[in-house]
Design a protein around this motif. Structure first.
Motif, PDB file in Angstrom:
ATOM      1  N   ILE A  17      -1.327  10.007  -7.042  1.00 19.17           N
ATOM      2  CA  ILE A  17      -2.308   9.215  -6.296  1.00 19.17           C
ATOM      3  C   ILE A  17      -1.954   7.766  -6.553  1.00 19.17           C
ATOM      4  O   ILE A  17      -1.706   7.357  -7.694  1.00 19.17           O
ATOM      5  N   GLY A  18      -1.918   6.986  -5.459  1.00 17.59           N
ATOM      6  CA  GLY A  18      -1.557   5.588  -5.597  1.00 17.59           C
ATOM      7  C   GLY A  18      -1.702   4.819  -4.305  1.00 17.59           C
ATOM      8  O   GLY A  18      -2.409   5.251  -3.389  1.00 17.59           O
ATOM      9  N   ILE A  19      -1.013   3.689  -4.254  1.00 16.54           N
ATOM     10  CA  ILE A  19      -1.000   2.850  -3.060  1.00 16.54           C
ATOM     11  C   ILE A  19       0.430   2.829  -2.533  1.00 16.54           C
ATOM     12  O   ILE A  19       1.381   2.995  -3.296  1.00 16.54           O
ATOM     13  N   SER A  20       0.563   2.635  -1.217  1.00 20.32           N
ATOM     14  CA  SER A  20       1.899   2.733  -0.631  1.00 20.32           C
ATOM     15  C   SER A  20       2.097   1.743   0.501  1.00 20.32           C
ATOM     16  O   SER A  20       1.138   1.166   1.031  1.00 20.32           O
ATOM     17  N   ALA A  21       3.357   1.607   0.887  1.00 19.38           N
ATOM     18  CA  ALA A  21       3.740   0.806   2.049  1.00 19.38           C
ATOM     19  C   ALA A  21       5.121   1.273   2.481  1.00 19.38           C
ATOM     20  O   ALA A  21       5.889   1.807   1.676  1.00 19.38           O
ATOM     21  N   VAL A  22       5.437   1.066   3.751  1.00 22.46           N
ATOM     22  CA  VAL A  22       6.749   1.422   4.284  1.00 22.46           C
ATOM     23  C   VAL A  22       7.649   0.194   4.188  1.00 22.46           C
ATOM     24  O   VAL A  22       7.226  -0.924   4.486  1.00 22.46           O
ATOM     25  N   THR A  23       8.894   0.428   3.766  1.00 23.53           N
ATOM     26  CA  THR A  23       9.855  -0.665   3.612  1.00 23.53           C
ATOM     27  C   THR A  23      11.265  -0.124   3.805  1.00 23.53           C
ATOM     28  O   THR A  23      11.451   1.045   4.147  1.00 23.53           O
ATOM     29  N   GLY A  37       5.112  -7.076  -4.004  1.00 21.33           N
ATOM     30  CA  GLY A  37       3.678  -7.261  -3.758  1.00 21.33           C
ATOM     31  C   GLY A  37       2.839  -6.101  -4.268  1.00 21.33           C
ATOM     32  O   GLY A  37       1.746  -6.313  -4.805  1.00 21.33           O
ATOM     33  N   LEU A  38       3.347  -4.872  -4.107  1.00 23.54           N
ATOM     34  CA  LEU A  38       2.600  -3.720  -4.623  1.00 23.54           C
ATOM     35  C   LEU A  38       2.537  -3.749  -6.145  1.00 23.54           C
ATOM     36  O   LEU A  38       1.486  -3.462  -6.731  1.00 23.54           O
ATOM     37  N   TRP A  39       3.646  -4.098  -6.796  1.00 22.14           N
ATOM     38  CA  TRP A  39       3.613  -4.226  -8.263  1.00 22.14           C
ATOM     39  C   TRP A  39       2.617  -5.311  -8.667  1.00 22.14           C
ATOM     40  O   TRP A  39       1.861  -5.143  -9.625  1.00 22.14           O
ATOM     41  N   GLY A  40       2.597  -6.414  -7.932  1.00 19.54           N
ATOM     42  CA  GLY A  40       1.644  -7.490  -8.228  1.00 19.54           C
ATOM     43  C   GLY A  40       0.210  -7.011  -8.113  1.00 19.54           C
ATOM     44  O   GLY A  40      -0.643  -7.343  -8.944  1.00 19.54           O
ATOM     45  N   LYS A  41      -0.057  -6.219  -7.087  1.00 20.68           N
ATOM     46  CA  LYS A  41      -1.405  -5.675  -6.889  1.00 20.68           C
ATOM     47  C   LYS A  41      -1.801  -4.764  -8.051  1.00 20.68           C
ATOM     48  O   LYS A  41      -2.936  -4.816  -8.532  1.00 20.68           O
ATOM     49  N   ILE A  42      -0.859  -3.959  -8.513  1.00 19.62           N
ATOM     50  CA  ILE A  42      -1.122  -3.052  -9.639  1.00 19.62           C
ATOM     51  C   ILE A  42      -1.498  -3.838 -10.892  1.00 19.62           C
ATOM     52  O   ILE A  42      -2.449  -3.510 -11.590  1.00 19.62           O
ATOM     53  N   TYR A  43      -0.731  -4.881 -11.178  1.00 20.58           N
ATOM     54  CA  TYR A  43      -0.938  -5.612 -12.429  1.00 20.58           C
ATOM     55  C   TYR A  43      -2.034  -6.653 -12.354  1.00 20.58           C
ATOM     56  O   TYR A  43      -2.497  -7.129 -13.388  1.00 20.58           O
ATOM     57  N   SER A  44      -2.487  -6.998 -11.159  1.00 19.01           N
ATOM     58  CA  SER A  44      -3.555  -8.003 -11.050  1.00 19.01           C
ATOM     59  C   SER A  44      -4.930  -7.359 -10.948  1.00 19.01           C
ATOM     60  O   SER A  44      -5.928  -8.049 -10.782  1.00 19.01           O
TER      61      SER A  44
END
Length: 160
Positions: A17-23, A37-44
């Protein structure tokens, strides 16, 4: 060498379970990607702590839903492994990682961003003479990554 060892294993299916994006790798190399950006969201945020029924404290970076190979688009996910049939929390998605055969690459110890990038460069080189399945690949950030300046990461690459 960025990779200190590798081994083949068969891993049973599991759920994240997590957050995702296509790249794509091309977008990431041009600084037009989403991974940073996803790593930033995780750590912020307290995101990881809100994932229900986690199996352990490891964080997974999953590469899945490949359009083709390393040149196409894929879905990048950051999350945690959860107990089977866990319902995702608001703003999160659940991903089934299928049973597969993997080769596991273990990075050397060092600054996490540096050792992971080095390892992927070696994996891409390895891929030129070995058959990847492009099913699902993932990085495991466990207790060995608590110190970001002296981290070690396992990278699982699905193979045929």
């Amino acid at each position: 060498m960025a990779i200190i060892q590798n081994a083949f294993i068969q891993r049973k299916s599991f759920q994240l379970i997590g957050i995702s994006a296509v790249t794509s790798n091309e977008a990431e190399m041009k600084n037009e990607g989403v991974i940073e950006g996803l790593w930033g969201k995780i750590y912020s945020s307290e995101f990881i702590q809100t994932i229900p029924n986690k199996i352990n404290q490891s964080i997974f970076a999953l590469y899945t839903n490949y359009e083709s190979d390393e040149t196409g688009t894929y879905t990048f996910v950051i999350g945690s492994e959860v107990v089977q049939d866990t319902k995702e929390a608001l703003g999160m998605e659940k991903f089934e990682v299928p049973e597969a055969k993997y080769i596991v690459f273990t990075t050397r110890k060092g600054p996490v961003q540096e050792v992971v990038i080095e390892a992927w460069q070696e994996i891409w080189e390895w891929s030129k003479t070995n058959e990847r399945a492009f099913l699902s690949d993932f990085e495991v950030y466990d207790e060995r990554t608590i110190d970001p300046e002296n981290s070690q990461v396992d990278i699982y690459i699905s193979v045929k």
